[in-house]
Enzyme design. Structure first.
Site, PDB file in Angstrom:
ATOM      1  N   SER A   5     123.670-123.869  -3.843  1.00 40.69           N
ATOM      2  CA  SER A   5     122.670-122.816  -3.943  1.00 40.69           C
ATOM      3  C   SER A   5     122.990-121.714  -2.954  1.00 40.69           C
ATOM      4  O   SER A   5     123.834-121.861  -2.074  1.00 40.69           O
ATOM      5  CB  SER A   5     121.265-123.370  -3.648  1.00 40.69           C
ATOM      6  N   LYS A   6     122.292-120.577  -3.118  1.00 44.57           N
ATOM      7  CA  LYS A   6     122.486-119.457  -2.196  1.00 44.57           C
ATOM      8  C   LYS A   6     122.178-119.868  -0.760  1.00 44.57           C
ATOM      9  O   LYS A   6     122.798-119.388   0.184  1.00 44.57           O
ATOM     10  CB  LYS A   6     121.589-118.286  -2.611  1.00 44.57           C
ATOM     11  N   ARG A   7     121.221-120.773  -0.614  1.00 45.33           N
ATOM     12  CA  ARG A   7     120.826-121.189   0.733  1.00 45.33           C
ATOM     13  C   ARG A   7     121.776-122.233   1.318  1.00 45.33           C
ATOM     14  O   ARG A   7     121.696-122.556   2.484  1.00 45.33           O
ATOM     15  CB  ARG A   7     119.394-121.740   0.708  1.00 45.33           C
ATOM     16  N   ARG A   8     122.666-122.791   0.473  1.00 49.73           N
ATOM     17  CA  ARG A   8     123.542-123.863   0.941  1.00 49.73           C
ATOM     18  C   ARG A   8     125.014-123.454   0.845  1.00 49.73           C
ATOM     19  O   ARG A   8     125.869-124.223   0.440  1.00 49.73           O
ATOM     20  CB  ARG A   8     123.298-125.145   0.147  1.00 49.73           C
TER      21      ARG A   8
END
Length: 467
Positions: free
Chosen positions: A249-252
């Site tokens: 994901s964008k956060r990961r």
């Protein structure tokens, strides 16, 4: 689902322009595109920009650039949701007038209080439908100064069942489903409502999307039914997992599709690799865009999460680089060199790409190799100490002298090298390794004569004499 569809195939991809096009959305776009192309249907691009606070034009442009780079051409669009607000408002009023939606005046504080009380009683938190009209129910007067939301009047009984293209039959009881907010207090409609109206208006027949949307599907099916609209077929593809086993994901740490372009990957390699994340055709690993379209009929989609494997992507890309036209690679390398402050005519790079491409997984790696022809090099201290010894320096000077008189091609260079090793009574590796270190800045290269022939003669001689 390998049987032929009975209605015209129309698929879509609907990214939100709140950031870059990430890899999961790119894969979903690829599946949607390939399915439409396989059945001679239409592929639609829709921009879901109702999150006004977070949507940006930069994100829109990045999404369009990513689609273009991957070659996912769309037949209609881009269609922007914020340009369809009048249509959404008309459908909302229709639902309210038909008693299928209603205005709710609960303040955020009231909703928080409601949830706290439910948690205190050990209940699952949900909206208690206090503003939902029912026969014989008396509603309070609308409070002044409170901007209402509009909620969909979800059925209270029965099940929502659909046969998912990927997951098979799925059933969720309506008692598990809240009365969904379909219009926010600011008058902007919400995702789950807009997507239904859009898919209805655009006659979307098949919806491929990530399986994080499974929980949204019952709401959407109930809205479709309330509108008397035909249901598309849904296919929820599993998530892509990163190296850490967590959802990519964008956060990961996931990066944009265009970042892979900048890192030297070829679009056909990325398309090939992405398609194998959750889909297969026998044991085929490498295949063309045309083969993908011929094979992608909606079957053989995996129910299990796919694992993102950077090493496998790099291998796939290396295979495509080996097959790529040297002229095409030269253009890509020239662009990479410009980023390094080196302006080089692409035509000059063609024979260099031909010589070095088999050693490279990306065009950035290829540029790393070819930059030695246009910028100063410096071998490591360890390589210089190991190979440019006092014993070999006389041979290097002999070679420089012979090369200055040699015809500047592979044959002439090979002859000068042979004469030098004969004159000094040494073996080829003892001369080749320091030549590579001094001229190329590294001790492992293709055949020395082929590598040197692509340099201007004066640069080779200057680097050999600089010992």
């Amino acid at each position: 689902m390998s049987q032929n569809p009975t209605t015209p195939v129309r698929t879509r991809i609907a990214p939100s322009p709140t950031g870059f096009l990430h890899l999961g959305t790119a894969r979903t776009a690829l599946f949607s595109w390939a399915y439409a192309r396989h059945f001679g249907g239409k592929f639609v691009l829709r921009i879901e920009d109702t999150d006004v606070a977070r949507s940006t034009q930069d994100s829109v442009e990045q999404i369009l650039a990513s689609m273009n780079w991957l070659g996912l051409d769309y037949d209609e669009g881009p269609i922007y949701q914020m340009q369809r607000l009048e249509r959404y408002s008309a459908v909302v009023e229709q639902l309210i007038n038909e008693g299928k939606a209603y205005r709710c005046y609960c303040s955020p504080a009231e909703l928080d209080e409601m949830r706290e009380a439910q948690r205190a009683r050990g209940e699952k938190t949900h909206y208690d439908r206090r503003w939902r009209p029912e026969p014989g129910k008396v509603l309070p007067a609308a409070p002044e100064g409170v901007q209402p939301v509009v909620r969909f009047k979800n059925p209270l009984e029965g099940d929502v069942t659909w046969v998912d293209v990927v997951k098979g039959s799925i059933t969720i009881n309506n008692r598990e489903i809240d009365d969904l907010i379909i219009v926010r207090p600011d008058g902007v409609p919400t995702y789950n409502f807009c997507v239904v109206v859009d898919d209805w208006d655009m006659a979307i027949s098949h919806v491929f999307r990530g399986d994080e949307h499974v929980n949204n599907t019952p709401w959407q099916i109930n809205i479709f039914n309330a509108l008397g609209a035909p249901l598309p077929q849904f296919g929820h593809v599993p998530v892509i997992l990163g190296d850490d086993g967590q959802k990519l994901s964008k956060r990961r740490g996931a990066v944009s599709v265009t970042a892979y372009e900048e890192a030297g990957y070829l679009p056909e390699a990325m398309l090939n690799y992405l398609s194998r994340l959750g889909w297969s055709h026998g044991d085929e690993e490498l295949f063309s865009r045309e083969q993908l379209v011929a094979w992608f009929d909606g079957s053989h989609l995996s129910k299990s999460p796919a694992q993102w494997d950077p090493a496998k992507l790099e291998w796939v890309n290396s295979q495509y680089i080996k097959q790529a036209d040297d002229e095409r690679l030269a253009v890509l390398v020239a662009a990479q060199l410009v980023k390094r402050g080196l302006k080089v005519d692409a035509a000059t790079l063609v024979p260099m790409c031909a010589l070095f491409k088999d050693r490279c997984a990306t065009t950035v790696a290829l540029t790393d190799w070819l930059s030695m022809y246009f910028a100063p090099v410096a071998a490591s201290a360890e390589d210089l100490a190991a190979h440019v010894t006092e014993a070999v320096k006389p041979a290097l000077q002999t070679l420089a002298a012979k090369l200055s008189e040699a015809e500047w091609n592979k044959v002439g260079i090979a002859a000068a090298i042979k004469e030098t090793i004969t004159a000094h009574g040494i073996k080829m590796p003892l001369l080749a390794m320091p030549v590579r270190a001094l001229v190329c800045g590294r001790v492992q290269t293709p055949s020395v004569d082929a590598v040197l022939a692509l340099f201007p003669k004066e640069i080779v001689i200057e680097r050999l004499r600089n010992t």
